[in-house]
Write an enzyme that holds these catalytic residues in place. Structure first.
Site, PDB file in Angstrom:
ATOM      1  N   THR A 168       0.858  -1.192   0.000  1.00 22.30           N
ATOM      2  CA  THR A 168       0.000   0.000   0.000  1.00 22.30           C
ATOM      3  C   THR A 168       0.892   1.240   0.000  1.00 22.30           C
ATOM      4  OG1 THR A 168      -1.768  -1.110   1.178  1.00 22.30           O
ATOM      5  CG2 THR A 168      -1.576   1.245   1.582  1.00 22.30           C
ATOM      6  N   ARG A 196     -14.639  -6.499  -0.407  1.00 22.49           N
ATOM      7  CA  ARG A 196     -13.964  -6.191   0.867  1.00 22.49           C
ATOM      8  C   ARG A 196     -13.329  -4.800   0.797  1.00 22.49           C
ATOM      9  NH1 ARG A 196      -8.399  -4.850   2.323  1.00 22.49           N
ATOM     10  NH2 ARG A 196      -8.006  -5.611   4.432  1.00 22.49           N
ATOM     11  N   GLY A 198     -10.774  -2.338   3.096  1.00 22.49           N
ATOM     12  CA  GLY A 198      -9.887  -2.368   4.259  1.00 22.49           C
ATOM     13  C   GLY A 198      -9.828  -1.028   4.971  1.00 22.49           C
ATOM     14  N   GLY A 220      -0.681  -2.034   6.636  1.00 24.28           N
ATOM     15  CA  GLY A 220      -0.699  -3.292   7.394  1.00 24.28           C
ATOM     16  C   GLY A 220      -2.021  -3.982   7.129  1.00 24.28           C
TER      17      GLY A 220
HETATM   18  N1  ASP Z   1      -4.011  -1.868   4.741  1.00 22.76           N
HETATM   19  C1  ASP Z   1      -4.207  -2.499   3.465  1.00 22.76           C
HETATM   20  C2  ASP Z   1      -5.508  -3.269   3.500  1.00 22.76           C
HETATM   21  O1  ASP Z   1      -5.734  -4.014   4.420  1.00 22.76           O
HETATM   22  C3  ASP Z   1      -3.093  -3.399   3.083  1.00 22.76           C
HETATM   23  C4  ASP Z   1      -1.702  -2.871   3.287  1.00 22.76           C
HETATM   24  O2  ASP Z   1      -1.502  -1.852   3.900  1.00 22.76           O
HETATM   25  O3  ASP Z   1      -0.764  -3.495   2.788  1.00 22.76           O
HETATM   26  O4  ASP Z   1      -6.258  -3.160   2.562  1.00 22.76           O
END
Ligand code: ASP
Length: 299
Positions: A168, A196, A198, A220
């Site tokens: 990300t 979904r 996030g 994360g």
């Molecule tokens: N936070 C992002 C998500 O869960 C993924 C990531 O930060 O790598 O969609």
């Protein structure tokens, strides 16, 4: 005139050695683009948007082109841009036909009464704002098709998925007028359930900006980050007087204690102090302030 500060990240996971140079170069380019904006007196929201555009266009990262595929083999993108002056955010989620969701997030921020638009409604808004939709296949690259295939057929050989994760992306900025902004953009987690959404595009979770405290972009596993409202937690700590670095570390410790989750984040406070921390093996990040003539790039 306020001190200038800018930080960008390219996700907190485990970055394989062969990807390190490209990740480092990617965050360096994004920092340079955003810094140009701040140096010419541009707004923090503009600097964050420009930095994230560079990272969305870079297939090394899990945002825009090169994003992880969901369970059905499609890219679904989430992004947010938040203005610390007004506390207004603009966000889009689960979009499939936007090459640069951060640009549409900015349009939601500045030209919509709403804060978060999802799926076809977000795409319709983009079209009404004059943005062309892309073909969803333009966002898909061979590396991600291979990753998706391996994940679907777990028994097959190859390194574990996490060891090859792209990340990300995000940016936080303080401009000459003393305004803070934050941005986060993602393709989300690999093989996520269709629809979904996030933490990344949720105000207070993957992103927060408040001129009275700080600007934060987090990365994360979203299902963990949402539980502790990570970005707002960091901003509140900074607002209560914590050093940005200490606030970042404390919030990530809470994330670990309460959810067993790992992650990373960047933060800038209203005086332009920068914090960057992660509890994953790596996080590509870069930052610069007007105190120094050099950018710092870390992995
Ligand atoms: N936070 C992002 C998500 O869960 C993924 C990531 O930060 O790598 O969609």
């Amino acid at each position: 005139m306020s001190k200038l500060a800018l930080a960008v990240h390219g996700g907190a996971w485990e970055i394989p050695a062969e990807a390190a140079a490209a990740c480092r170069a990617g965050v360096g380019r994004a920092l340079a683009r955003g810094w140009e904006v701040l140096e010419r007196g541009g707004a923090a929201v503009e600097a964050c948007e420009q930095a994230v555009l560079v990272l969305e266009d870079d297939p090394m990262f899990d945002a825009g082109v090169g994003s992880h595929l969901n369970r059905d083999g499609c890219v679904q993108l989430d992004a947010i841009l938040m203005d610390g002056r007004t506390l207004k955010a603009g966000a889009v989620a689960a979009v499939e036909r936007l090459r640069n969701p951060i640009h549409v997030a900015r349009l939601v921020l500045e030209r919509s009464e709403h804060m978060l638009l999802v799926g076809p409604g977000a795409e319709q808004f983009a079209v009404e704002m004059g943005v062309s939709l892309c073909n969803p296949s333009e966002l898909v690259i061979a590396r991600e098709v291979e990753r998706w295939y391996q994940e679907k057929h777990k028994a097959s050989a190859g390194p574990p998925l996490r060891a090859r994760s792209a990340g990300t992306v995000g940016a936080v900025a303080l401009d000459a007028a003393g305004n803070l902004a934050a941005a986060t953009s993602t393709g989300g987690t690999g093989c996520k359930y269709p629809g979904r959404v996030g933490d990344s595009c949720l105000i207070g979770c993957g992103c927060y900006a408040d001129n009275r405290a700080g600007a934060v972009s987090a990365t994360g596993y979203g299902e963990h980050i949402m539980k502790v409202v990570l970005a707002k937690t960091v901003s509140d700590l900074v607002g209560a007087g914590a050093e940005p670095q200490a606030a970042a570390e404390k919030a990530l410790a809470t994330l670990g204690e309460r959810t067993e989750g790992m992650g990373g984040l960047i933060v800038i406070d209203k005086s332009g102090r920068v914090g960057a921390a992660f509890t994953t093996p790596n996080m590509a990040c870069a930052f610069r302030t007007s105190d120094s003539s050099e950018a710092v790039v870390r992995l």
